[in-house]
Design a protein around this motif. Structure first.
Motif, PDB file in Angstrom:
ATOM      1  N   GLY A   1       2.919 -26.288   5.488  1.00 26.27           N
ATOM      2  CA  GLY A   1       4.236 -25.660   5.458  1.00 26.27           C
ATOM      3  C   GLY A   1       4.173 -24.153   5.265  1.00 26.27           C
ATOM      4  O   GLY A   1       3.227 -23.474   5.674  1.00 26.27           O
ATOM      5  N   TRP A   2       5.194 -23.637   4.585  1.00 26.18           N
ATOM      6  CA  TRP A   2       5.323 -22.195   4.393  1.00 26.18           C
ATOM      7  C   TRP A   2       4.242 -21.639   3.467  1.00 26.18           C
ATOM      8  O   TRP A   2       3.999 -20.429   3.452  1.00 26.18           O
ATOM      9  CB  TRP A   2       6.706 -21.856   3.833  1.00 26.18           C
ATOM     10  N   ALA A   3       3.570 -22.513   2.718  1.00 25.00           N
ATOM     11  CA  ALA A   3       2.488 -22.032   1.852  1.00 25.00           C
ATOM     12  C   ALA A   3       1.355 -21.433   2.690  1.00 25.00           C
ATOM     13  O   ALA A   3       0.751 -20.429   2.320  1.00 25.00           O
ATOM     14  CB  ALA A   3       1.962 -23.179   0.990  1.00 25.00           C
ATOM     15  N   HIS A   4       1.078 -22.047   3.829  1.00 16.95           N
ATOM     16  CA  HIS A   4       0.062 -21.506   4.729  1.00 16.95           C
ATOM     17  C   HIS A   4       0.505 -20.163   5.293  1.00 16.95           C
ATOM     18  O   HIS A   4      -0.259 -19.192   5.329  1.00 16.95           O
ATOM     19  CB  HIS A   4      -0.208 -22.493   5.869  1.00 16.95           C
ATOM     20  N   THR A   5       1.753 -20.099   5.727  1.00 18.19           N
ATOM     21  CA  THR A   5       2.301 -18.859   6.283  1.00 18.19           C
ATOM     22  C   THR A   5       2.192 -17.720   5.273  1.00 18.19           C
ATOM     23  O   THR A   5       1.733 -16.614   5.592  1.00 18.19           O
ATOM     24  CB  THR A   5       3.779 -19.064   6.671  1.00 18.19           C
ATOM     25  N   GLU A   6       2.608 -17.996   4.054  1.00 18.76           N
ATOM     26  CA  GLU A   6       2.581 -16.972   3.012  1.00 18.76           C
ATOM     27  C   GLU A   6       1.145 -16.562   2.684  1.00 18.76           C
ATOM     28  O   GLU A   6       0.864 -15.376   2.468  1.00 18.76           O
ATOM     29  CB  GLU A   6       3.285 -17.503   1.758  1.00 18.76           C
ATOM     30  N   TRP A   7       0.231 -17.516   2.656  1.00 15.87           N
ATOM     31  CA  TRP A   7      -1.160 -17.203   2.333  1.00 15.87           C
ATOM     32  C   TRP A   7      -1.748 -16.227   3.350  1.00 15.87           C
ATOM     33  O   TRP A   7      -2.388 -15.237   2.974  1.00 15.87           O
ATOM     34  CB  TRP A   7      -1.980 -18.487   2.294  1.00 15.87           C
ATOM     35  N   VAL A   8      -1.532 -16.501   4.659  1.00 20.88           N
ATOM     36  CA  VAL A   8      -2.077 -15.615   5.693  1.00 20.88           C
ATOM     37  C   VAL A   8      -1.479 -14.219   5.565  1.00 20.88           C
ATOM     38  O   VAL A   8      -2.202 -13.216   5.598  1.00 20.88           O
ATOM     39  CB  VAL A   8      -1.804 -16.186   7.103  1.00 20.88           C
ATOM     40  N   GLY A   9      -0.148 -14.139   5.417  1.00 15.00           N
ATOM     41  CA  GLY A   9       0.497 -12.836   5.311  1.00 15.00           C
ATOM     42  C   GLY A   9       0.026 -12.053   4.094  1.00 15.00           C
ATOM     43  O   GLY A   9      -0.236 -10.841   4.184  1.00 15.00           O
ATOM     44  N   ASN A  10      -0.119 -12.715   2.963  1.00 19.36           N
ATOM     45  CA  ASN A  10      -0.544 -12.026   1.738  1.00 19.36           C
ATOM     46  C   ASN A  10      -2.018 -11.620   1.798  1.00 19.36           C
ATOM     47  O   ASN A  10      -2.396 -10.548   1.294  1.00 19.36           O
ATOM     48  CB  ASN A  10      -0.294 -12.922   0.522  1.00 19.36           C
ATOM     49  N   GLN A  11      -2.856 -12.482   2.393  1.00 18.98           N
ATOM     50  CA  GLN A  11      -4.267 -12.126   2.534  1.00 18.98           C
ATOM     51  C   GLN A  11      -4.433 -10.905   3.450  1.00 18.98           C
ATOM     52  O   GLN A  11      -5.228 -10.002   3.161  1.00 18.98           O
ATOM     53  CB  GLN A  11      -5.062 -13.312   3.107  1.00 18.98           C
ATOM     54  N   LEU A  12      -3.688 -10.886   4.535  1.00 16.95           N
ATOM     55  CA  LEU A  12      -3.728  -9.736   5.439  1.00 16.95           C
ATOM     56  C   LEU A  12      -3.240  -8.482   4.727  1.00 16.95           C
ATOM     57  O   LEU A  12      -3.863  -7.410   4.836  1.00 16.95           O
ATOM     58  CB  LEU A  12      -2.871 -10.016   6.684  1.00 16.95           C
ATOM     59  N   ALA A  13      -2.150  -8.596   3.977  1.00 17.32           N
ATOM     60  CA  ALA A  13      -1.607  -7.449   3.246  1.00 17.32           C
ATOM     61  C   ALA A  13      -2.620  -6.912   2.241  1.00 17.32           C
ATOM     62  O   ALA A  13      -2.782  -5.692   2.095  1.00 17.32           O
ATOM     63  CB  ALA A  13      -0.314  -7.843   2.548  1.00 17.32           C
ATOM     64  N   ALA A  14      -3.318  -7.805   1.537  1.00 14.91           N
ATOM     65  CA  ALA A  14      -4.296  -7.366   0.545  1.00 14.91           C
ATOM     66  C   ALA A  14      -5.424  -6.576   1.208  1.00 14.91           C
ATOM     67  O   ALA A  14      -5.860  -5.535   0.701  1.00 14.91           O
ATOM     68  CB  ALA A  14      -4.862  -8.584  -0.204  1.00 14.91           C
ATOM     69  N   LYS A  15      -5.894  -7.063   2.357  1.00 18.87           N
ATOM     70  CA  LYS A  15      -6.945  -6.353   3.087  1.00 18.87           C
ATOM     71  C   LYS A  15      -6.457  -4.983   3.557  1.00 18.87           C
ATOM     72  O   LYS A  15      -7.164  -3.972   3.452  1.00 18.87           O
ATOM     73  CB  LYS A  15      -7.382  -7.184   4.295  1.00 18.87           C
ATOM     74  N   VAL A  16      -5.242  -4.949   4.073  1.00 17.70           N
ATOM     75  CA  VAL A  16      -4.689  -3.692   4.589  1.00 17.70           C
ATOM     76  C   VAL A  16      -4.469  -2.691   3.472  1.00 17.70           C
ATOM     77  O   VAL A  16      -4.816  -1.503   3.593  1.00 17.70           O
ATOM     78  CB  VAL A  16      -3.379  -3.972   5.360  1.00 17.70           C
ATOM     79  N   MET A  17      -3.906  -3.138   2.365  1.00 21.58           N
ATOM     80  CA  MET A  17      -3.617  -2.225   1.259  1.00 21.58           C
ATOM     81  C   MET A  17      -4.906  -1.692   0.627  1.00 21.58           C
ATOM     82  O   MET A  17      -4.984  -0.524   0.225  1.00 21.58           O
ATOM     83  CB  MET A  17      -2.764  -2.916   0.207  1.00 21.58           C
ATOM     84  N   GLU A  18      -5.927  -2.532   0.547  1.00 22.76           N
ATOM     85  CA  GLU A  18      -7.213  -2.086   0.003  1.00 22.76           C
ATOM     86  C   GLU A  18      -7.803  -0.972   0.872  1.00 22.76           C
ATOM     87  O   GLU A  18      -8.344   0.019   0.362  1.00 22.76           O
ATOM     88  CB  GLU A  18      -8.175  -3.267  -0.067  1.00 22.76           C
ATOM     89  N   THR A  19      -7.666  -1.133   2.176  1.00 24.06           N
ATOM     90  CA  THR A  19      -8.188  -0.123   3.097  1.00 24.06           C
ATOM     91  C   THR A  19      -7.299   1.116   3.122  1.00 24.06           C
ATOM     92  O   THR A  19      -7.798   2.252   3.144  1.00 24.06           O
ATOM     93  CB  THR A  19      -8.309  -0.715   4.511  1.00 24.06           C
ATOM     94  N   ALA A  20      -5.996   0.911   3.104  1.00 21.46           N
ATOM     95  CA  ALA A  20      -5.066   2.044   3.143  1.00 21.46           C
ATOM     96  C   ALA A  20      -5.253   2.965   1.946  1.00 21.46           C
ATOM     97  O   ALA A  20      -5.074   4.190   2.053  1.00 21.46           O
ATOM     98  CB  ALA A  20      -3.625   1.532   3.202  1.00 21.46           C
TER      99      ALA A  20
END
Length: 503
Positions: A129-148
């Motif tokens: 369900g939406w738990a998978h959707t949220e996990w992908v979005g948050n994992q991507l955000a964490a990678k992006v913010m760490e690099t930014a």
């Protein structure tokens, strides 16, 4: 839903106007990071992916982020089950929320999808369900913010390049365009290539290789940009019976076309040489009641020379052998979606395209050299690649459907003579073309740059050999006998297989 369309268009316009009104001096920077568990190949388990996550950060004069951009290659297709038809931003929506909540007020998060044609989000946590959707979005955000956080903005030089090139020919020309919009954006030594559809990951990786060879440190592919010409698959996947291949409208050379066109838009370094049109023309040899051709060069050049020399015959054969069978209803399916079309609707364009897609898996066992030859043949004749391939498949299709008397008995007669009857110490191979239709025999003497010189006998539209011999004396011939069983549509036409043997 006109009200939804109107409201959406209005919001887009308001956003553009607001961005313009609030523009300010800014600095920009970029970098990349990688992931090992966010995406996967949706067609081949363990198949190629793009592990790169691209990041762009735009700062105001105080160093606060105005915008943060993330680039990753994966379809936003995590929503399923009872929520499958919900309107949502899928995992990019959670990415936006996470990035903006961790940034200065007013920062806008943006997501640019990459070469996601055959890519989807991975689910290593086995979430539903939406738990998978949220996990992908948050994992991507964490990678992006760490690099930014590590990016320092500069007053970079920006360069935009655009072109509107002609596309390769397509059998779907009645509903697909013949030109498109391409663009690149260069930010110092970053280049973004904006692709007008959904490229498979292999194409994105090759665009990156080309860019880095030109001197760019970083390359981002941006898919679904400026136009939507459906999917683009690499040459090696063209025969694969997959959704992506079926939605690839512009032939097996669309990847090379894309590399060449984007290469021409890049400003750094030296452009890699593209495939030039052959300068040589076929040498015509007089043969009684037929045509003789002397061909030289690469396999593509040999095909191009042949196609150009026999262009009228090829086009006529295509119209007579393939298109006419759709127009008279012979090859229009008797079941499936098209049967529900109203009587006043001409389904020929859709049926033609659909059968062309269905014939592609028969390409699977052919070599790249034969594909190059047929692609050259199509280009030389001014026909789509799928048109030339359907000509090769037409006899097998007819025989398989048992709808024509053409192959109710063996066609043509093959002979092989030795000794005195051959008039020499060699074997004499011959063929009598007692073909049902009025076809002009074509004898080809081909001398490729690599591989053996060979002679083949066929018709204007055959890319393979009905009878042939290479310089080592290997002779091959094909015969179709109905009593021995009709040709299978699970593999290539047998004359194409024999062409491989000659090489």
């Amino acid at each position: 839903m006109p009200e939804v369309l109107e409201a959406t268009a209005k919001k887009i316009a308001e956003s553009m106007q607001g961005a313009l009104a609030n523009r300010k001096r800014a600095t920009i920077g970029f970098d990349v990071t990688t992931h090992d568990n966010l995406t996967e190949n949706r067609r081949v388990p363990g198949g190629p992916i793009d592990p790169q996550i691209g990041v762009i950060r735009v700062d105001d004069s105080d160093g606060n982020a105005i915008a943060i951009v993330g680039n990753m290659a994966a379809h936003p297709t995590t929503v399923d089950g009872t929520d499958k038809f919900s309107i949502s931003a899928d995992y990019p929506g959670f990415f936006y929320n996470a990035v903006e909540s961790q940034s200065a007020p007013g920062c806008v998060a943006m997501f640019l999808n990459g070469a996601e044609g055959n890519q989807r989000p991975a689910n290593p946590e086995k979430l539903t369900g939406w738990a998978h959707t949220e996990w992908v979005g948050n994992q991507l955000a964490a990678k992006v913010m760490e690099t930014a956080a590590k990016i320092t903005g500069v007053e970079a030089q920006l360069r935009v390049q655009r072109s509107a090139p002609e596309l390769p020919r397509t059998v779907a020309s009645s509903f697909m365009p013949n030109t498109t919009d391409l663009a690149t954006l260069e930010i110092d030594d970053l280049v973004l290539t904006f692709v007008p559809g959904e490229p498979c990951v292999e194409i994105g990786l090759e665009l990156r290789r080309i860019a880095q060879a030109r001197g760019y440190r970083v390359q981002f592919t941006v898919g679904l940009a400026n136009d939507h010409l459906l999917y683009f698959v690499p040459r090696e996947l063209y025969a694969t019976p997959s959704y992506e291949c079926g939605m690839n409208m512009y032939g097996p050379g669309i990847d090379r076309w894309m590399y060449r066109e984007f290469d021409a838009l890049m400003s750094k370094g030296k452009q890699e040489s593209g495939k030039a049109s052959p300068a040589l023309a076929a040498t015509l040899i007089e043969i009684e009641n037929g045509v003789g051709l002397k061909l030289l060069g690469t396999h593509y050049a040999i095909g191009h020379q042949r196609g150009a020399a026999l262009s009228d015959e090829l086009k006529a054969a295509y119209a007579r052998t393939v298109v006419a069978r759709f127009e008279n209803g012979t090859w229009v399916p008797k079941s499936g979606m098209l049967t529900y079309a109203p009587s006043f609707l001409d389904v020929t364009p859709l049926a033609l395209w659909r059968l062309a897609v269905g014939a592609r898996p028969m390409l699977a066992t052919l070599s790249n050299e034969t594909l190059d030859t047929m692609e050259g043949m199509a280009d030389g004749a001014g026909l789509p690649f799928d048109a030339v391939w359907m000509l090769q498949c037409a006899p097998a299709i007819v025989a398989n459907e048992s709808i024509d008397a053409l192959y109710q008995s063996p066609f043509c007669t093959m002979v092989a003579l030795t000794g005195e009857r051959a008039g020499s110490d060699q074997v004499l191979v011959g063929r009598n073309f007692d073909w049902v239709d009025a076809e002009k025999p074509v004898v080809v003497d081909a001398d490729p740059e690599n591989g053996m010189r060979y002679v083949q006998v066929g018709f204007s539209w055959t890319a393979g050999a009905y009878t042939g011999m290479n310089e080592s004396g290997l002779a091959v011939a094909v015969e179709r006998v109905e009593s021995a069983g009709t040709p299978s549509l699970g593999g290539p036409p047998i004359d194409m297989v024999l062409q491989e043997a000659l090489r």
